[in-house]
Enzyme design. Structure first.
Site, mmCIF file in Angstrom:
data_model
loop_
_atom_site.group_PDB
_atom_site.id
_atom_site.type_symbol
_atom_site.label_atom_id
_atom_site.label_comp_id
_atom_site.label_asym_id
_atom_site.label_seq_id
_atom_site.Cartn_x
_atom_site.Cartn_y
_atom_site.Cartn_z
ATOM 1 N N LYS A 173 45.822 30.582 53.096
ATOM 2 C CA LYS A 173 44.438 31.252 53.160
ATOM 3 C C LYS A 173 44.014 31.616 52.066
ATOM 4 C CE LYS A 173 42.788 35.067 53.762
ATOM 5 N NZ LYS A 173 41.436 34.964 53.425
ATOM 6 N N GLU A 250 51.901 41.456 45.530
ATOM 7 C CA GLU A 250 51.354 41.463 44.158
ATOM 8 C C GLU A 250 49.863 42.159 44.280
ATOM 9 O OE1 GLU A 250 52.848 41.349 41.425
ATOM 10 O OE2 GLU A 250 54.572 40.469 41.991
#
Length: 482
Positions: A173, A250
């Site tokens: 995605k 992250e």
């Protein structure tokens, strides 16, 4: 307008339930393309396809994986100028930066093609007589990947390549702001010879596509790059899901660049200008806190201001542009809001921050430099994610180090010094996952681990051989020969 570009599910290009328009931030009259949006049902089909493809792909040979990843790498590198132009056009980083990012993506796939041939295990003796012990690594399963807009081909590459290398299947995605690079990369992957369902592309919103990936029991792991707030929600969802999902986050950075009295001023200025302002400051590794000791403070600020005056802000694909536009209107508004916040807090806007007009309508902003900032100000603690940096004065090295570590983030940090003593001490004592000496805080080779500490990262490192920690699971097996 060209045809609507489709999602890729189970080896086929399929229509969506809506359309995402991709607008050029250098010229808002330019529509880069229109892309099909996936809904929940389509995302579930992609997950089902990935699940069905997993048993065979996870047991494929290292040669099969090498061949596919090497083919992807070769095509990316052969088309780096074309793909770099597309990237610059849709995201706003300059053409040389865009081409460089595409090249990095190609190098990442080449690296993991080699890693497919290098995956090893261990065999040892048991403490019990006559038993053999084997320790091996196996693929995790279906991996959902949620990627950001600021590196629209490199970050997907450093998630997709290791996932495929180690035998996982992928549902990808990308950020809705930058579907062009994701679609181009997906077309290349689709031509690589991978079996149907091994790789799937679903363009859509986080609230629909992302949420479906988080909730679906057949998704074994989530790899996410984005904001801290969203990362925390993803972590919670993965822990609460049944079965629990493996997750890798992250997130943000508020990265310090320490400039000491003994620094080479030219080197320090170049490190600061590049780290803080190139890629329009839209890097999680950007050095947005410039911590400068008293003896060099005024000289450094004057030299950096002169350097900023010479930077050309213009269309990302125009030759001679140093800094492109901000990615969209929302990000530009956020950058401008932080300029007011900083001034209201008492910092001095020493240079820049003005909105700029160019030949075409776009989200152009002069790079901004604050001075007289303190580390408790919001502009020094919150990630702005734009071409904005603040200078914080420090008495000496010890205070500069303390200020640099006084943050909830811990992604990257840098120091500019000619002292081996201070360079060595800073590398050891900086509370960051990546440390640079006399270099910009932004910029890590494709074959080494990327990641941080504290609020910046959670889970195994990305990139390099360390990526196997996330994309594989360890199995211990005993044999009693009879």
């Amino acid at each position: 307008m060209n045809a609507i570009l489709k999602n890729f599910i189970a080896g086929e290009w399929v229509d969506g339930s809506g359309v995402t328009r991709n607008i050029n931030p250098s010229n808002t009259n330019d529509v880069v393309g229109e892309y099909a949006k996936a809904d929940r049902a389509q995302t579930e089909k992609a997950i089902a396809a990935a699940k069905a493809a997993f048993p065979a792909w996870s047991r494929s040979t290292p040669q099969e994986r090498y061949d596919a990843l090497n083919k992807i790498s070769a095509e990316i590198l052969s088309r780096k100028e074309e793909l770099g132009r597309l990237l610059a056009r849709e995201e706003g980083k300059t053409l040389p930066e865009g081409i460089g990012e595409v090249a990095r993506a190609g190098q990442i796939f080449a690296f993991f093609a080699g890693e497919a041939l290098r995956l090893t295990g261990e065999k040892g003796a048991s403490v019990r007589p006559g038993l053999d012990v084997e320790i091996t690594r196996e693929a995790v399963g279906v991996v959902g990947m949620i990627t950001p807009w600021n590196f629209p081909i490199a970050i997907p590459a450093w998630k997709i390549a290791p996932a495929l290398c180690y035998g996982n299947t992928v549902v990808f995605k990308p950020a809705e702001l930058v579907p062009g690079s994701a679609h181009a990369l997906s077309e290349i992957i689709a031509r690589s010879g991978l079996p149907a369902g091994v790789f799937n592309l679903v363009v859509g919103s986080g609230s629909v596509v992302g949420q479906t990936l988080l909730e679906h029991p057949d998704v074994a792991a989530i790899s996410f790059t984005g904001s801290v707030g969203t990362g925390r929600k993803i972590a919670q969802a993965c822990v609460l899901s049944n079965p629990m999902k493996k997750f890798q986050l992250e997130m943000g950075g508020k990265n310090p660049l320490v400039v000491l009295d003994d620094a080479d001023v030219k080197v320090a200025v170049e490190a600061a200008a590049n780290g803080a302002y190139f890629s329009t400051g839209q890097r999680c590794t950007a050095s947005s806190r410039l911590i400068v000791t008293e003896g060099i403070h005024d000289t450094f600020v004057a030299a950096l201001t002169e350097r900023l005056k010479g930077l050309v802000v213009d269309d990302a694909v125009k030759q001679g542009t140093h800094i492109g536009p901000v990615v969209d209107a929302n990000q530009l508004e956020q950058d401008q809001r932080y300029l007011k916040i900083g001034q209201d807090e008492g910092a001095k806007l020493a240079w820049g921050g003005e909105l700029l007009n160019r030949e075409t309508p776009g989200f152009y902003m002069q790079p901004a430099l604050f001075t007289e900032a303190t580390n408790n100000m919001r502009i020094a603690r919150e990630e702005i994610f734009g071409p904005v940096a603040c200078v914080i004065r420090a008495k000496n090295y010890d205070e500069a180090l303390a200020i640099s570590n006084d943050t909830e983030f811990g992604l990257a940090a840098g120091v500019c010094t000619t002292s081996l003593k201070y360079a060595s001490h800073f590398k050891r004592n900086s509370e960051a996952g990546m440390v640079m000496v006399n270099l910009p805080t932004a910029g890590v080779d494709y074959h080494v681990p990327f990641g941080g500490r504290k609020g910046s990262s959670y889970g195994a490192r990305e990139q390099g051989s360390y990526a196997r920690e996330f994309y594989t699971t360890v199995k211990t097996a005993y044999t009693f020969p009879v």
